[in-house]
Design a protein around this motif. Structure first.
Motif, short mmCIF file in Angstrom:
data_model
loop_
_atom_site.label_atom_id
_atom_site.label_comp_id
_atom_site.label_asym_id
_atom_site.label_seq_id
_atom_site.Cartn_x
_atom_site.Cartn_y
_atom_site.Cartn_z
N SER A 20 0.83 -1.20 0.00
CA SER A 20 0.00 0.00 0.00
C SER A 20 0.86 1.25 0.00
O SER A 20 1.97 1.26 0.57
CB SER A 20 -0.89 0.01 1.25
OG SER A 20 -1.50 1.27 1.44
N SER A 21 0.34 2.31 -0.61
CA SER A 21 1.03 3.61 -0.54
C SER A 21 1.12 4.11 0.89
O SER A 21 1.96 4.96 1.19
CB SER A 21 0.28 4.64 -1.40
OG SER A 21 -1.04 4.83 -0.92
N SER A 22 0.30 3.56 1.77
CA SER A 22 0.33 4.01 3.17
C SER A 22 1.64 3.69 3.87
O SER A 22 1.94 4.26 4.92
CB SER A 22 -0.84 3.40 3.95
OG SER A 22 -0.70 2.00 4.06
N VAL A 23 2.47 2.80 3.29
CA VAL A 23 3.75 2.49 3.93
C VAL A 23 4.66 3.71 3.96
O VAL A 23 5.59 3.77 4.77
CB VAL A 23 4.48 1.31 3.26
CG1 VAL A 23 3.64 0.05 3.29
CG2 VAL A 23 4.92 1.64 1.84
N TYR A 24 4.42 4.70 3.08
CA TYR A 24 5.27 5.89 3.06
C TYR A 24 5.05 6.77 4.29
O TYR A 24 5.92 7.59 4.62
CB TYR A 24 5.05 6.67 1.76
CG TYR A 24 5.62 5.96 0.56
CD1 TYR A 24 6.99 5.93 0.33
CD2 TYR A 24 4.79 5.27 -0.33
CE1 TYR A 24 7.52 5.25 -0.77
CE2 TYR A 24 5.32 4.59 -1.42
CZ TYR A 24 6.68 4.59 -1.63
OH TYR A 24 7.22 3.89 -2.70
N GLY A 25 3.90 6.63 4.94
CA GLY A 25 3.68 7.25 6.23
C GLY A 25 4.02 8.71 6.31
O GLY A 25 3.48 9.54 5.57
N ALA A 26 4.96 9.04 7.20
CA ALA A 26 5.31 10.44 7.46
C ALA A 26 6.26 11.02 6.42
O ALA A 26 6.61 12.20 6.50
CB ALA A 26 5.93 10.56 8.86
N ASN A 27 6.66 10.23 5.44
CA ASN A 27 7.54 10.73 4.38
C ASN A 27 6.85 11.85 3.61
O ASN A 27 5.70 11.72 3.21
CB ASN A 27 7.90 9.57 3.44
CG ASN A 27 8.78 10.01 2.29
OD1 ASN A 27 9.53 10.96 2.42
ND2 ASN A 27 8.67 9.32 1.16
N GLU A 28 7.55 12.93 3.37
CA GLU A 28 6.97 14.08 2.66
C GLU A 28 7.64 14.36 1.32
O GLU A 28 7.29 15.32 0.64
CB GLU A 28 7.04 15.33 3.55
CG GLU A 28 6.18 15.22 4.81
CD GLU A 28 6.24 16.46 5.67
OE1 GLU A 28 7.00 17.39 5.32
OE2 GLU A 28 5.56 16.50 6.71
N ASP A 53 10.06 3.78 7.00
CA ASP A 53 10.15 3.29 8.38
C ASP A 53 9.27 4.07 9.35
O ASP A 53 9.38 3.87 10.56
CB ASP A 53 11.60 3.36 8.87
CG ASP A 53 12.47 2.29 8.23
OD1 ASP A 53 11.92 1.25 7.81
OD2 ASP A 53 13.70 2.50 8.14
N HIS A 54 8.42 4.95 8.85
CA HIS A 54 7.63 5.79 9.75
C HIS A 54 6.14 5.75 9.38
O HIS A 54 5.55 6.75 9.01
CB HIS A 54 8.17 7.22 9.74
CG HIS A 54 9.59 7.32 10.21
ND1 HIS A 54 10.66 7.20 9.35
CD2 HIS A 54 10.11 7.46 11.45
CE1 HIS A 54 11.79 7.29 10.05
NE2 HIS A 54 11.48 7.44 11.32
N GLN A 55 5.55 4.55 9.49
CA GLN A 55 4.12 4.41 9.23
C GLN A 55 3.31 5.14 10.31
O GLN A 55 3.77 5.29 11.44
CB GLN A 55 3.73 2.93 9.20
CG GLN A 55 4.18 2.19 7.95
CD GLN A 55 5.67 1.91 7.92
OE1 GLN A 55 6.23 1.44 8.90
NE2 GLN A 55 6.32 2.20 6.81
N VAL A 56 2.10 5.56 9.92
CA VAL A 56 1.27 6.31 10.87
C VAL A 56 -0.07 5.62 11.14
O VAL A 56 -0.99 6.23 11.68
CB VAL A 56 1.05 7.77 10.38
CG1 VAL A 56 2.37 8.53 10.35
CG2 VAL A 56 0.38 7.81 9.01
N SER A 57 -0.19 4.34 10.76
CA SER A 57 -1.36 3.55 11.12
C SER A 57 -0.93 2.09 11.21
O SER A 57 0.06 1.68 10.60
CB SER A 57 -2.48 3.69 10.09
OG SER A 57 -2.13 3.04 8.87
N LEU A 58 -1.69 1.31 11.97
CA LEU A 58 -1.38 -0.12 12.06
C LEU A 58 -1.58 -0.81 10.72
O LEU A 58 -0.85 -1.74 10.38
CB LEU A 58 -2.24 -0.78 13.14
CG LEU A 58 -1.91 -2.27 13.39
CD1 LEU A 58 -0.50 -2.41 13.96
CD2 LEU A 58 -2.92 -2.90 14.32
#
Length: 338
Positions: free
Chosen positions: A130-138, A149-154
């Motif tokens: 998922s694209s959600s793995v990028y998390g806090a990456n901007e 390495d900075h996901q924001v959801s389980l």
């Protein structure tokens, strides 16, 4: 080929299954038909496959990937050539309410898939990340070369875990695996928990739509047909070791093992308010909007760099958002008789 498709009653799983049988592959689809959203829609997707001209190439079994003994028996019986693993507990916000569902399906279930592939000589495992793995990456656009390495959801963490687990099996057992980081998939037969579906339903019912982050999200909305094309091209392009991989300067998306991770998106992020305008135009109705702050677990923007998938497979997303939204609205009106 004989192919296992997990999550076959799901939005992407049903579309992939239909494509595979249309081209002559034999597909065994499994799904636990859980009630995360309307099970009638899931059954309707399956009925659509079963009513198609190639239906004799499709068989369906109701079961969950977290059922270890049943999964082991399934692999042992069918000896699949390849596997497309799309079953998962979906949804970012729901992972805040029911984390155990994500552990059972996305972690335990994925181990069962890996074990089935390992013990039965599966040629290639393609699985949904998922694209959600990028998390806090901007850093935009998101690239497979970026740190994740900075996901924001389980939910996102479970998808990153899948990538790590896949690499382990590729390394230890020489199992070719390809992970696909999907970016906001939409289109006919879509999921009711996704924005386009929820907005369409509310607008047609004259209700107010809830717009988070005050409408300032940007999403790389990717039409279902483009997603299916990318899945099939990836399935046919068996992951191979990167002979030039260097452990002192590691490429996160490849390995000395037969392992690969790709972004799969449209490469054209759309502002959420613009997306809503496109939907209003397709419906011929102006939406009543209520604006809210960003929700926990959400990210403000997604934008896919798909150059790696294009280079390796020839993937080329071609559906603009106006065409895609209209196709969804036409399907919705027909399916729900609105």
């Amino acid at each position: 080929m004989k192919i296992l498709v997990t999550g076959a009653a799901g939005f992407i799983g049903a579309a992939v299954s239909q494509y595979l049988i249309n081209r002559g592959d034999q597909v065994v689809g499994i799904d636990n038909i859980n009630d995360y959203y309307d099970v009638n829609l899931k059954h309707a997707r399956l009925d659509e496959i079963k009513s198609s001209t190639a239906a004799d190439l499709f068989s369906f079994i109701e079961m969950g990937v977290e059922e270890r003994d049943k999964m082991a028996a399934l692999f042992e019986e069918h000896k699949f050539d390849r596997v497309v693993h799309l079953a998962a507990q979906a949804g970012v916000r729901y992972s805040l309410e029911n984390p155990n569902a994500y552990v059972d399906s996305n972690i335990v279930g994925f181990v069962n898939i890996l074990e089935g592939c390992r013990h039965n000589n599966v040629e290639h495992l393609v699985y949904a990340s998922s694209s959600s793995v990028y998390g806090a990456n901007e850093t935009m656009p998101f690239s497979e070369q970026h740190n994740v390495d900075h996901q924001v959801s389980l939910y996102a963490a479970s998808k990153k875990a899948n990538e790590l687990m896949a690499h382990t099996y590729s390394h230890l057992y020489d199992l070719p695996t390809t992970g696909l980081r999907f970016f906001t998939v939409y289109g006919p037969w879509g999921r009711p928990d996704m924005a386009l579906f929820k907005f369409t339903k509310a607008i047609l019912e004259g209700k107010t739509i809830q717009v988070y982050n005050y409408g300032n999200h940007r999403r790389d909305f990717t039409y279902i047909d483009d997603i299916v094309e990318g899945v099939i091209r990836s399935l046919d392009n068996v992951a191979k070791p990167n002979e030039n991989w260097d452990g002192s300067n590691p490429d996160p998306s490849t390995s000395k093992a037969p392992y690969k991770v790709y972004n799969i998106g449209a490469q054209t992020p759309v502002h959420l308010l613009k997306f809503i305008e496109t939907l209003e135009s397709a419906l011929g109705i102006e939406a009543k909007k209520e604006l809210f702050p960003m929700q926990p677990g959400d990210v403000p923007d997604t934008y896919a760099d798909v150059s790696s998938l294009v280079e390796d497979t020839g993937y080329q997303p071609s559906t603009d958002v106006e065409t895609g939204v209209k196709a969804f609205v036409d399907w919705y009106r027909d399916f729900y008789k609105v």
